[in-house]
Motif scaffolding. Structure first.
Motif, PDB file in Angstrom:
ATOM      1  N   THR A 104      67.489 -26.511  58.144  1.00 62.90           N
ATOM      2  CA  THR A 104      66.450 -25.636  57.612  1.00 62.90           C
ATOM      3  C   THR A 104      66.349 -25.710  56.089  1.00 62.90           C
ATOM      4  OG1 THR A 104      67.018 -24.128  59.412  1.00 62.90           O
ATOM      5  CG2 THR A 104      65.665 -23.245  57.647  1.00 62.90           C
ATOM      6  N   GLN A 127      70.626 -25.710  63.271  1.00 61.01           N
ATOM      7  CA  GLN A 127      69.315 -25.501  62.673  1.00 61.01           C
ATOM      8  C   GLN A 127      69.342 -26.166  61.297  1.00 61.01           C
ATOM      9  OE1 GLN A 127      67.763 -21.414  62.858  1.00 61.01           O
ATOM     10  NE2 GLN A 127      69.600 -20.948  64.044  1.00 61.01           N
ATOM     11  N   PRO A 167      71.513 -24.858  55.476  1.00 62.64           N
ATOM     12  CA  PRO A 167      70.476 -24.682  54.461  1.00 62.64           C
ATOM     13  C   PRO A 167      70.374 -25.942  53.596  1.00 62.64           C
ATOM     14  CG  PRO A 167      72.412 -23.324  53.960  1.00 62.64           C
ATOM     15  CD  PRO A 167      72.700 -24.056  55.229  1.00 62.64           C
ATOM     16  N   LEU A 192      58.638 -17.193  55.103  1.00 60.89           N
ATOM     17  CA  LEU A 192      58.325 -16.478  56.341  1.00 60.89           C
ATOM     18  C   LEU A 192      58.326 -14.956  56.175  1.00 60.89           C
ATOM     19  CD1 LEU A 192      60.341 -18.634  58.887  1.00 60.89           C
ATOM     20  CD2 LEU A 192      57.846 -18.483  58.687  1.00 60.89           C
ATOM     21  N   THR A 193      58.994 -14.463  55.138  1.00 62.18           N
ATOM     22  CA  THR A 193      59.059 -13.017  54.916  1.00 62.18           C
ATOM     23  C   THR A 193      58.270 -12.592  53.681  1.00 62.18           C
ATOM     24  OG1 THR A 193      61.145 -13.265  53.702  1.00 62.18           O
ATOM     25  CG2 THR A 193      61.291 -12.798  56.072  1.00 62.18           C
ATOM     26  N   LEU A 221      62.656 -21.517  53.353  1.00 68.75           N
ATOM     27  CA  LEU A 221      61.865 -21.161  54.528  1.00 68.75           C
ATOM     28  C   LEU A 221      61.879 -19.657  54.804  1.00 68.75           C
ATOM     29  CD1 LEU A 221      60.083 -21.977  56.899  1.00 68.75           C
ATOM     30  CD2 LEU A 221      62.184 -22.421  58.209  1.00 68.75           C
ATOM     31  N   GLN A 222      63.029 -19.029  54.755  1.00 67.82           N
ATOM     32  CA  GLN A 222      63.102 -17.592  55.043  1.00 67.82           C
ATOM     33  C   GLN A 222      62.259 -16.779  54.059  1.00 67.82           C
ATOM     34  OE1 GLN A 222      64.338 -15.929  57.651  1.00 67.82           O
ATOM     35  NE2 GLN A 222      64.824 -17.919  58.550  1.00 67.82           N
ATOM     36  N   GLU A 223      62.269 -17.185  52.798  1.00 68.13           N
ATOM     37  CA  GLU A 223      61.454 -16.484  51.804  1.00 68.13           C
ATOM     38  C   GLU A 223      59.969 -16.637  52.120  1.00 68.13           C
ATOM     39  OE1 GLU A 223      64.087 -18.482  50.894  1.00 68.13           O
ATOM     40  OE2 GLU A 223      65.385 -16.765  50.466  1.00 68.13           O
ATOM     41  N   MET A 274      73.388 -22.886  61.132  1.00 70.48           N
ATOM     42  CA  MET A 274      72.268 -23.198  60.251  1.00 70.48           C
ATOM     43  C   MET A 274      72.785 -23.954  59.037  1.00 70.48           C
ATOM     44  SD  MET A 274      69.487 -20.715  58.408  1.00 70.48           S
ATOM     45  CE  MET A 274      68.643 -20.284  59.922  1.00 70.48           C
TER      46      MET A 274
END
Length: 159
Positions: A118, A116, A80, A126-127, A122-124, A78
């Motif tokens: 990314t 990936q 970032p 999505l969660t 994005l993770q923040e 990944m």
């Protein structure tokens, strides 16, 4: 000291792969190269057995191991990215000369290694505790090949 190194098995393309990754990542640097000596098969004398390199402090070793094993998307790296421009740059460079795009920001480069690309946030998104916001982002992402940060942010901010 880093506790884990990543070892990548190539079929005779280790030296080319290292040169490619050094050209893609601005903070990459080459390391030691081990060449075959007089010891016999499978390597030809003088050819590369292993080549070490780093990407942003992460150590890798590329091995010319032969055709027995292939890369799969089951293991990926990944990247970032802070901006859409950074997403676009890595996406384009890693797809050059035969890479293949996949869904949701994944791609396979010309050597078969999966990446990936990314956006950092994005993770923040999505969660997020607000499930509706997270769901809108997931729905938007699932329609994408290369991730589009402005579109993801718009889905996140929608009410």
């Amino acid at each position: 000291m880093q506790k884990l190194d990543t070892f990548l098995w190539f079929d005779g393309q280790a030296e080319q792969a290292v040169a490619f990754y050094l050209s893609v990542f601005p903070k990459a640097k080459a390391g030691r190269v081990l060449r075959w000596g007089d010891v016999g098969p499978p390597g030809k004398k003088g050819s590369v057995l292993t080549a070490d390199f780093e990407i942003d402090g992460q150590r890798f070793t590329a091995l010319n191991g032969g055709p027995e094993y292939k890369f799969t998307p089951a293991v990926s790296f990944m990247i970032p990215c802070e901006t859409q421009q950074e997403v676009d740059t890595y996406w384009d460079k890693l797809l050059a000369d035969g890479g293949k795009p996949m869904a949701c920001g994944w791609l396979t480069d010309k050597f078969g290694v999966s990446w990936q690309v990314t956006p950092v946030g994005l993770q923040e998104m999505l969660t997020d505790k607000d499930q509706a916001r997270a769901n809108r982002v997931m729905e938007a992402m699932m329609k994408m090949i290369k991730l589009d940060l402005p579109t993801l942010q718009k889905a996140y901010d929608a009410s």
